[in-house]
Design a protein around this motif. Structure first.
Motif, PDB file in Angstrom:
ATOM      1  N   LEU A 162       0.916  -1.045  -0.030  1.00  0.00           N
ATOM      2  CA  LEU A 162       0.122   0.063   0.108  1.00  0.00           C
ATOM      3  C   LEU A 162       0.910   1.289   0.069  1.00  0.00           C
ATOM      4  CD1 LEU A 162      -2.909  -0.133   2.232  1.00  0.00           C
ATOM      5  CD2 LEU A 162      -3.158  -0.057   0.025  1.00  0.00           C
ATOM      6  N   ALA A 163       1.864   1.005   0.728  1.00  0.00           N
ATOM      7  CA  ALA A 163       2.871   2.278   0.707  1.00  0.00           C
ATOM      8  C   ALA A 163       3.331   2.564  -0.694  1.00  0.00           C
ATOM      9  CB  ALA A 163       3.940   2.124   1.751  1.00  0.00           C
ATOM     10  N   LYS A 164       3.846   1.573  -1.447  1.00  0.00           N
ATOM     11  CA  LYS A 164       4.386   1.771  -2.758  1.00  0.00           C
ATOM     12  C   LYS A 164       3.126   2.305  -3.619  1.00  0.00           C
ATOM     13  CE  LYS A 164       6.779  -1.142  -6.042  1.00  0.00           C
ATOM     14  NZ  LYS A 164       5.997  -1.590  -7.197  1.00  0.00           N
ATOM     15  N   ILE A 165       1.897   1.588  -3.456  1.00  0.00           N
ATOM     16  CA  ILE A 165       0.731   2.240  -4.108  1.00  0.00           C
ATOM     17  C   ILE A 165       0.659   3.720  -3.941  1.00  0.00           C
ATOM     18  CG2 ILE A 165      -1.670   2.343  -4.460  1.00  0.00           C
ATOM     19  CD1 ILE A 165      -1.520  -0.761  -3.846  1.00  0.00           C
ATOM     20  N   LYS A 166       0.809   4.104  -2.794  1.00  0.00           N
ATOM     21  CA  LYS A 166       0.509   5.661  -2.315  1.00  0.00           C
ATOM     22  C   LYS A 166       1.650   6.319  -3.035  1.00  0.00           C
ATOM     23  CE  LYS A 166      -0.277   8.904   0.963  1.00  0.00           C
ATOM     24  NZ  LYS A 166      -1.281   9.984   0.776  1.00  0.00           N
ATOM     25  N   GLN A 167       2.788   5.894  -2.887  1.00  0.00           N
ATOM     26  CA  GLN A 167       4.046   6.861  -3.179  1.00  0.00           C
ATOM     27  C   GLN A 167       3.893   6.925  -5.007  1.00  0.00           C
ATOM     28  OE1 GLN A 167       7.666   4.824  -3.341  1.00  0.00           O
ATOM     29  NE2 GLN A 167       8.663   6.608  -3.809  1.00  0.00           N
ATOM     30  N   GLU A 168       3.474   5.762  -5.357  1.00  0.00           N
ATOM     31  CA  GLU A 168       3.440   5.807  -7.036  1.00  0.00           C
ATOM     32  C   GLU A 168       2.296   6.601  -7.686  1.00  0.00           C
ATOM     33  OE1 GLU A 168       3.916   1.685  -8.298  1.00  0.00           O
ATOM     34  OE2 GLU A 168       5.994   1.937  -7.875  1.00  0.00           O
ATOM     35  N   GLY A 169       1.210   6.670  -6.704  1.00  0.00           N
ATOM     36  CA  GLY A 169       0.004   7.489  -7.010  1.00  0.00           C
ATOM     37  C   GLY A 169      -0.910   6.126  -7.504  1.00  0.00           C
ATOM     38  N   ILE A 170      -2.194   6.505  -7.146  1.00  0.00           N
ATOM     39  CA  ILE A 170      -3.194   5.238  -7.796  1.00  0.00           C
ATOM     40  C   ILE A 170      -3.713   5.715  -9.224  1.00  0.00           C
ATOM     41  CG2 ILE A 170      -4.091   4.844  -5.542  1.00  0.00           C
ATOM     42  CD1 ILE A 170      -6.302   6.854  -5.959  1.00  0.00           C
ATOM     43  N   ALA A 171      -4.125   4.567  -9.930  1.00  0.00           N
ATOM     44  CA  ALA A 171      -4.544   4.733 -11.292  1.00  0.00           C
ATOM     45  C   ALA A 171      -5.715   4.837 -11.584  1.00  0.00           C
ATOM     46  CB  ALA A 171      -4.061   3.385 -11.937  1.00  0.00           C
ATOM     47  N   ARG A 172      -6.564   4.830 -10.565  1.00  0.00           N
ATOM     48  CA  ARG A 172      -8.281   4.882 -10.565  1.00  0.00           C
ATOM     49  C   ARG A 172      -8.746   5.315  -9.289  1.00  0.00           C
ATOM     50  NH1 ARG A 172      -6.432  -0.148 -10.985  1.00  0.00           N
ATOM     51  NH2 ARG A 172      -6.039   0.455 -13.212  1.00  0.00           N
ATOM     52  N   ILE A 173     -10.073   5.896  -9.313  1.00  0.00           N
ATOM     53  CA  ILE A 173     -10.658   6.042  -7.933  1.00  0.00           C
ATOM     54  C   ILE A 173     -12.048   6.068  -8.013  1.00  0.00           C
ATOM     55  CG2 ILE A 173     -11.067   8.649  -8.379  1.00  0.00           C
ATOM     56  CD1 ILE A 173      -9.531   8.800  -5.373  1.00  0.00           C
ATOM     57  N   VAL A 174     -12.681   5.935  -6.899  1.00  0.00           N
ATOM     58  CA  VAL A 174     -14.436   5.710  -7.016  1.00  0.00           C
ATOM     59  C   VAL A 174     -14.889   7.181  -7.242  1.00  0.00           C
ATOM     60  CG1 VAL A 174     -16.287   5.451  -5.386  1.00  0.00           C
ATOM     61  CG2 VAL A 174     -14.546   3.602  -5.548  1.00  0.00           C
ATOM     62  N   ARG A 175     -15.883   7.415  -8.168  1.00  0.00           N
ATOM     63  CA  ARG A 175     -16.445   8.590  -8.238  1.00  0.00           C
ATOM     64  C   ARG A 175     -18.141   8.478  -8.317  1.00  0.00           C
ATOM     65  NH1 ARG A 175     -12.899  12.123  -6.714  1.00  0.00           N
ATOM     66  NH2 ARG A 175     -11.348  12.959  -8.026  1.00  0.00           N
ATOM     67  N   ILE A 177     -28.277   8.101 -10.934  1.00  0.00           N
ATOM     68  CA  ILE A 177     -26.904   8.322 -10.453  1.00  0.00           C
ATOM     69  C   ILE A 177     -26.338   7.120 -10.086  1.00  0.00           C
ATOM     70  CG2 ILE A 177     -27.594  10.432  -9.236  1.00  0.00           C
ATOM     71  CD1 ILE A 177     -28.137   9.006  -6.599  1.00  0.00           C
ATOM     72  N   GLY A 178     -24.944   6.874 -10.150  1.00  0.00           N
ATOM     73  CA  GLY A 178     -24.479   5.946 -10.051  1.00  0.00           C
ATOM     74  C   GLY A 178     -22.882   5.758  -9.631  1.00  0.00           C
ATOM     75  N   VAL A 179     -22.320   4.700  -9.310  1.00  0.00           N
ATOM     76  CA  VAL A 179     -21.027   4.599  -8.929  1.00  0.00           C
ATOM     77  C   VAL A 179     -20.188   3.891  -9.772  1.00  0.00           C
ATOM     78  CG1 VAL A 179     -19.485   3.577  -6.884  1.00  0.00           C
ATOM     79  CG2 VAL A 179     -21.634   4.364  -6.439  1.00  0.00           C
ATOM     80  N   ALA A 180     -18.706   4.691  -9.970  1.00  0.00           N
ATOM     81  CA  ALA A 180     -18.185   4.364 -11.153  1.00  0.00           C
ATOM     82  C   ALA A 180     -16.674   4.225 -10.567  1.00  0.00           C
ATOM     83  CB  ALA A 180     -18.123   4.906 -12.287  1.00  0.00           C
ATOM     84  N   MET A 181     -15.763   3.396 -11.237  1.00  0.00           N
ATOM     85  CA  MET A 181     -14.375   3.478 -10.771  1.00  0.00           C
ATOM     86  C   MET A 181     -13.717   4.064 -12.121  1.00  0.00           C
ATOM     87  SD  MET A 181     -12.219   2.391  -8.469  1.00  0.00           S
ATOM     88  CE  MET A 181     -12.794   1.230  -7.467  1.00  0.00           C
ATOM     89  N   MET A 182     -13.329   5.647 -11.844  1.00  0.00           N
ATOM     90  CA  MET A 182     -12.712   6.245 -13.025  1.00  0.00           C
ATOM     91  C   MET A 182     -11.219   6.058 -13.270  1.00  0.00           C
ATOM     92  SD  MET A 182     -15.449   7.255 -14.514  1.00  0.00           S
ATOM     93  CE  MET A 182     -14.799   8.039 -15.814  1.00  0.00           C
ATOM     94  N   GLU A 183     -10.616   6.025 -14.367  1.00  0.00           N
ATOM     95  CA  GLU A 183      -9.360   6.084 -14.649  1.00  0.00           C
ATOM     96  C   GLU A 183      -8.670   7.388 -14.453  1.00  0.00           C
ATOM     97  OE1 GLU A 183      -7.495   3.158 -15.455  1.00  0.00           O
ATOM     98  OE2 GLU A 183      -9.323   2.262 -14.929  1.00  0.00           O
ATOM     99  N   ARG A 184      -7.474   7.516 -14.114  1.00  0.00           N
ATOM    100  CA  ARG A 184      -6.976   8.805 -13.548  1.00  0.00           C
ATOM    101  C   ARG A 184      -7.101   9.767 -14.592  1.00  0.00           C
ATOM    102  NH1 ARG A 184      -2.658  11.123 -10.905  1.00  0.00           N
ATOM    103  NH2 ARG A 184      -1.939   9.341  -9.755  1.00  0.00           N
ATOM    104  N   ALA A 185      -6.908   9.828 -16.019  1.00  0.00           N
ATOM    105  CA  ALA A 185      -6.975  10.666 -16.932  1.00  0.00           C
ATOM    106  C   ALA A 185      -8.423  11.288 -17.037  1.00  0.00           C
ATOM    107  CB  ALA A 185      -6.697  10.226 -18.296  1.00  0.00           C
ATOM    108  N   PHE A 186      -9.391  10.575 -16.560  1.00  0.00           N
ATOM    109  CA  PHE A 186     -10.917  10.810 -16.564  1.00  0.00           C
ATOM    110  C   PHE A 186     -11.526  11.145 -15.444  1.00  0.00           C
ATOM    111  CE2 PHE A 186      -9.364   8.264 -20.264  1.00  0.00           C
ATOM    112  CZ  PHE A 186      -9.336   9.390 -21.216  1.00  0.00           C
TER     113      PHE A 186
END
Ligand code: THG
Length: 370
Positions: free
Chosen positions: A279-292, A333-342
């Motif tokens: 998790l520390a590595k993921i945090k350091q590198e930055g996540i690729a997607r997030i819940v929106r 309305i919905g819940v999506a996992m969005m890639e970083r660029a979007f």
């Protein structure tokens, strides 16, 4: 899409309250932790309206308890979660993501600290009993891992406190959010917590007596007649509007807690836990997607029961995992996992509905803001 018949067998467990839920006119069930869970009574919309105005009694027995008991119980509990439990006190509930060695989500339970050496892990839909016992065996820990006979009942809605005070006494009003007390009903102490899977307020009763299960259930209904107590269950519309995520739907074993918006429940420089380095590595590198959140234009969409691909100019932008019509927002309305660029709020995306139809949608925050 719902299927008309759910074949019952010993594998799909009933609860002590199933006969009452049937009598209440349940319209549909899902299976959660190998156990029946109602999903609608009148309809999702009517159940929602009632929940937001009155009080409902929910059979959430499927929130199974994994009990950790013994000298190494606290060590095992902390070993399973990035949440810092070092300051948790007896009588406290703690929302605690459980992650594997890659830092990926295995569950997102409420953990109840019953004693310094005893915990109930009130799990979402995955077999944490097996994971916990495997860890205990592998690490040679001195801890018993069991699923006790505990069947939670949730009392949710603005009138929940009034109803609970009539059945358990005025003392329920003193229970703070995510705290619990042992309160007597007919001489038996029940664990009563101020918690529950809605944002309408309420309590959860951890029913550990077969004998008193139905008397307690019936007492809630009798005491609530003038409060218009009604049947209910975790409500899709209410939980999406409130931003409560569901493991298995909005997030899976593919996702880490940072992607799930659960970073505030992860302490990466605190006690050791499985997956800490990952998790520390993921945090350091930055996540690729997030819940929106996502607001989807138009009407008449089918139920979203699988991931619907989201695109921007043909490029994959994320997946839509849950969708519901909200009269309050006058929109789907919905819940999506969005890639970083979007993932920026206000980003426009195309929803590729199975069957070929395309809809426009806009990325927004969860919980949804009016
Ligand atoms: N109650 C109990 N067990 C459960 C659930 C529950 N097990 C399965 C599932 N629900 C676990 N998932 C969640 C997710 C969110 C919350 C509770 C359980 C929740 N979150 C609050 C919020 O988001 O505002 C509080 C979080 C906090 O601040 O600690 O309530 O519902 N027994």
């Amino acid at each position: 899409m719902s299927l008309p018949i759910l074949a019952r067998s010993r594998r799909t467990r009933a609860t002590p309250f199933t006969a009452r839920v049937q009598a209440n006119g349940v319209k549909a069930y899902t299976v959660y932790n190998h156990m029946l869970l109602a999903t609608a009574f009148a309809s999702v919309q009517e159940d929602y309206d009632h929940l937001c105005q009155h009080v409902q009694v929910w059979d959430v027995s499927c929130e199974r308890q994994v009990e950790l008991r013994g000298p190494d119980a606290a060590r095992l509990m902390q070993w399973m979660t990035p949440r810092d439990l070092s300051r948790a006190v007896v009588g406290q509930c703690v929302y605690a993501p459980i992650v594997d060695e890659r830092g990926r989500m295995l569950n997102d339970p409420v953990v109840l600290k019953l004693a310094e050496d005893r915990f109930w892990v009130s799990i979402a839909d995955s077999d944490i009993l097996l994971w916990a016992n495997g860890l205990a065996v592998g690490a040679g820990m001195d801890v018993a891992v069991d699923e006790p006979e505990v069947y939670p009942v949730a009392v949710q809605g603005p009138k929940a406190e009034t109803l609970m005070a009539r059945v358990f006494g005025e003392v329920v009003r003193e229970i703070r959010f995510f705290r619990f007390k042992w309160l007597e009903f007919r001489g038996h102490p029940f664990l009563v917590a101020r918690s529950g899977w809605s944002k309408q307020g309420g309590f959860e009763i951890y029913v550990d007596s077969h004998e008193l299960a139905l008397p307690l259930w019936d007492a809630l209904w009798e005491a609530g007649a003038d409060l218009q107590v009604g049947p209910g269950c975790p409500n899709l519309l209410e939980r999406i509007e409130s931003g409560l995520l569901s493991y298995g739907s909005d997030m899976t074993r593919e996702n880490n807690p940072l992607e799930c918006g659960l970073e505030r429940f992860c302490k990466l420089d605190g006690p050791d836990f499985i997956g800490k380095a990952a998790l520390a590595k993921i945090k350091q590198e930055g996540i690729a997607r997030i819940v929106r959140g996502l607001k989807v234009a138009g009407a008449d969409l089918p139920d979203c029961v699988e991931a619907w691909p989201l695109t921007v100019d043909g490029t994959y932008a994320g997946g839509l995992h849950t969708l519901v019509w909200s009269p309050r927002f006058d929109s789907y309305i919905g819940v999506a996992m969005m890639e970083r660029a979007f993932w920026d709020l206000g980003q426009n995306v195309t929803v590729n509905v199975p069957g070929g139809e395309a809809r426009t949608a806009v990325v927004c925050a969860v919980p949804f803001e009016v």
